[in-house]
Scaffold this active site. Structure first.
Site, PDB file in Angstrom:
ATOM      1  N   PHE A   1     -26.064 -28.925 -53.459  1.00 32.12           N
ATOM      2  CA  PHE A   1     -24.929 -28.949 -53.579  1.00 32.12           C
ATOM      3  C   PHE A   1     -25.025 -27.413 -52.677  1.00 32.12           C
ATOM      4  O   PHE A   1     -25.836 -26.000 -52.944  1.00 32.12           O
ATOM      5  CB  PHE A   1     -24.163 -28.169 -54.617  1.00 32.12           C
ATOM      6  CG  PHE A   1     -23.820 -29.636 -54.650  1.00 32.12           C
ATOM      7  CD1 PHE A   1     -24.357 -30.535 -54.448  1.00 32.12           C
ATOM      8  CD2 PHE A   1     -22.751 -29.557 -56.142  1.00 32.12           C
ATOM      9  CE1 PHE A   1     -23.368 -32.234 -54.701  1.00 32.12           C
ATOM     10  CE2 PHE A   1     -22.646 -30.964 -56.723  1.00 32.12           C
ATOM     11  CZ  PHE A   1     -22.416 -32.110 -55.511  1.00 32.12           C
ATOM     12  N   GLU A   2     -24.603 -26.809 -51.514  1.00 35.12           N
ATOM     13  CA  GLU A   2     -24.570 -25.671 -51.287  1.00 35.12           C
ATOM     14  C   GLU A   2     -22.736 -24.688 -50.909  1.00 35.12           C
ATOM     15  O   GLU A   2     -22.006 -25.555 -51.087  1.00 35.12           O
ATOM     16  CB  GLU A   2     -25.021 -25.249 -49.869  1.00 35.12           C
ATOM     17  CG  GLU A   2     -26.894 -26.058 -49.677  1.00 35.12           C
ATOM     18  CD  GLU A   2     -27.141 -25.921 -48.313  1.00 35.12           C
ATOM     19  OE1 GLU A   2     -27.144 -25.656 -47.728  1.00 35.12           O
ATOM     20  OE2 GLU A   2     -28.559 -26.606 -48.462  1.00 35.12           O
TER      21      GLU A   2
END
Length: 604
Positions: free
Chosen positions: A390-391
């Site tokens: 997740f970014e």
């Protein structure tokens, strides 16, 4: 991770504050008729002892420029941090105090909070040379402690401070306690050491230090230090504190933890090579068929599963179309390659997210959709587990969510719940890995969420509650040590990409643990070394922060052997460090397998 070129870049802090600067109380001169009982109550006001006595969000000491002595404070505000340095002092109620200090820079503030009467501050818009700031206050009827601070303004560059003083009647606080005696170890397990010691006269609390790092506090004369690595030697010391301050450290005791049961996931080698395979897109590195990935790669992350919308939780894995990847294999061949890799002892995972795949599980419905859709991908392709990449804005903390051990933000709570559900569904052989950016993990040493005073990027340290909640289920954490801005290490110095020191400092933080947002009473415990791999770009084409094979070797030498180290002082030696992760298999093939060959040469 960037499907076009590189593994996603950490975003800069969210927004520069644009509110106008508020007017502040007028400057009051220091009276020449100070009472004979008055004293300077600040500790290390000239910063001659580094930052001792001060808590700073982005400060260090320098030898030039200084107002007097040999040191001064240098602090650098960022877009969402004003680089505040603060110190709490003991004062008398109903007493008059004069606060002063010398500053250089633009928009530098000096003030006091918690006075019991209107708090005060003074500032200068521009001080190209040392300028004295002074203000006064009278404490309230019940005030016994006041917090002094200096700070700059958001994004305006470094400021300097020196010779900060608070002159007024001192409180009768006595002396700090003597160092505790009789420190001894009790029960020792593979992950914990029990400690006890004799009471120190006048102590109101105690602090425990592990290998020189303060890891927890205790109100009594015993504590158990947890989160330790198996078969590892540790040194412990204890201090005693009261209102007058903290004692010197006790004599040290050492203990070696018991051998563990191996930890991690069955089937992983002692040292593993992890790589992302571009499975849903093509870019300048070209498409690589899964069957053509060399046997050196122990964990292969299929990039990427992405949501139908940011908040749906519905994850889809769409393999690269023939129009984009002319040499793409059929679904049947792809599934056969997965089975062949598994038969050879390799792990094949679906990686969720990447730079373009924002996933925000804002509701329980999104959480349930995530579990269902990810399970469908795993079952359809017969995969070994899941990688969380997740970014961007996938994870951030609500303003009132301040404790990483007890998160309340829905996107955090729902992700933890979803991952625990998946782990329970597939059992002990389920491989769970995470690939956060430094901004979301190590940056938590300085900042967590919006911060005590607000204004910080709410994504600061936002992965910490997820990692902590899943630490018993987590197979590997491989932080992306690339596309990163400077990050402060446990030596309170900023470290930048480009050499072994950055990787050494970032990894040492994970294996040592660290106070979150500078709070010594809120420590993120260390991970086991077999849970940690170091994330690096495979080549200059893959992302910012590439280092040559010689620097990779220096990193591994320092962390696993404590040889070939640079300027960063590590807090241990971890021969069980799991290995390396890279973005990506495709980019490494493009560079004639430089990253893989170096790994093979090092670990054999």
């Amino acid at each position: 991770m960037d499907r076009t070129r590189r593994a996603g870049r950490p975003r800069s802090v969210l927004a520069l504050l644009t509110a106008a600067l508020l007017a502040v109380p007028g400057i009051t001169a220091l009276s020449s008729a100070a009472r004979a009982a008055d004293a300077d109550l600040t500790r290390n006001g000239g910063f001659e002892s580094g930052l001792d006595g001060w808590t700073c969000t982005a400060g260090t000491t320098v030898n030039s420029p200084v107002h007097s002595g040999s040191s001064a404070l240098q602090a650098t505000p960022a877009g969402s941090d004003n680089a505040q340095c603060a110190q709490t002092v003991t004062v008398q109620p109903n007493a008059h105090y004069t606060l002063s200090g010398y500053v250089r820079g633009s928009y530098v503030y000096l003030g006091a909070n918690g006075t019991g009467t209107p708090d005060v501050s003074t500032w200068t818009q521009s001080a190209p040379d040392w300028q004295k700031l002074t203000t006064t206050f009278t404490t309230g009827a019940a005030t016994t402690k006041v917090t002094l601070y200096t700070h700059g303004w958001y994004g305006t560059g470094a400021y300097y401070a020196d010779d900060v003083s608070l002159v007024g009647p001192g409180a009768s606080t006595g002396q700090p306690p003597a160092p505790p005696t009789g420190l001894r170890t009790g029960t020792v397990t593979s992950s914990s050491v029990a400690l006890s010691w004799s009471a120190a006269t006048g102590a109101t609390s105690y602090a425990v230090y592990r290998d020189g790092v303060r890891v927890q506090t205790a109100s009594g004369t015993s504590a158990t230090v947890t989160g330790l690595a198996p078969s590892t030697a540790y040194s412990f010391q204890v201090t005693a504190s009261n209102d007058a301050g903290e004692s010197a450290r006790s004599a040290a005791v050492t203990a070696t933890t018991a051998a563990g049961t191996g930890g991690g996931t069955p089937g992983l080698p002692a040292h593993a090579l992890v790589g992302y395979l571009h499975a849903t897109f093509a870019n300048g590195s070209g498409y690589t068929r899964l069957a053509d990935v060399p046997d050196s790669w122990d964990v292969i992350d299929l990039a990427f599963g992405e949501p139908t919308s940011a908040t749906s939780g519905d994850i889809r894995f769409n393999r690269c179309p023939v129009t984009e990847c002319p040499n793409v294999e059929s679904d049947a061949d792809f599934k056969a390659a997965i089975k062949a890799k598994q038969a050879a002892g390799k792990k094949v995972l679906i990686s969720i997210g990447g730079q373009n795949g924002q996933v925000q599980l804002t509701t329980t419905a999104a959480r349930d959709a995530f579990v269902s859709s990810v399970s469908n991908i795993i079952d359809t392709y017969g995969l070994d587990g899941l990688d969380i990449d997740f970014e961007g804005h996938s994870l951030s903390l609500n303003a009132n969510d301040t404790d990483f051990k007890n998160p309340t933000t829905p996107v955090i709570v729902n992700l933890i719940s979803a991952l625990k559900t998946l782990k329970a569904k597939y059992g002990s052989k389920f491989v769970l890995t995470m690939a956060p950016e430094t901004f979301f993990v190590q940056n938590g040493y300085q900042f967590y969420g919006t911060g005590k005073w607000g204004g910080q990027d709410p994504r600061c340290g936002a992965y910490l509650p997820v990692i902590h909640a899943l630490r018993d289920d987590l197979t590997l954490l491989h932080v992306q040590d690339y596309n990163s801005g400077p990050i402060m290490g446990l030596d309170n110095q900023y470290h930048s990409m480009g050499g072994a020191d950055f990787h050494i400092a970032m990894t040492d933080m994970l294996l040592t643990g660290f106070p979150v947002a500078g709070d010594a009473n809120n420590v993120f415990p260390p991970l086991r070394p077999d849970q940690v791999a170091i994330g690096m770009p495979a080549s200059t084409n893959a992302g910012n922060g590439y280092v040559a094979p010689s620097e990779v070797t220096k990193t591994l030498d320092c962390l696993t052997k404590k040889t070939n180290c640079g300027s960063y002082p590590t807090h241990g030696t971890w021969p069980a460090l799991r290995g390396l992760m890279t973005w990506s298999v495709n980019w490494d093939r493009y560079s004639d397998w430089e990253f893989q060959k170096n790994f093979d040469a090092y670990f054999g």
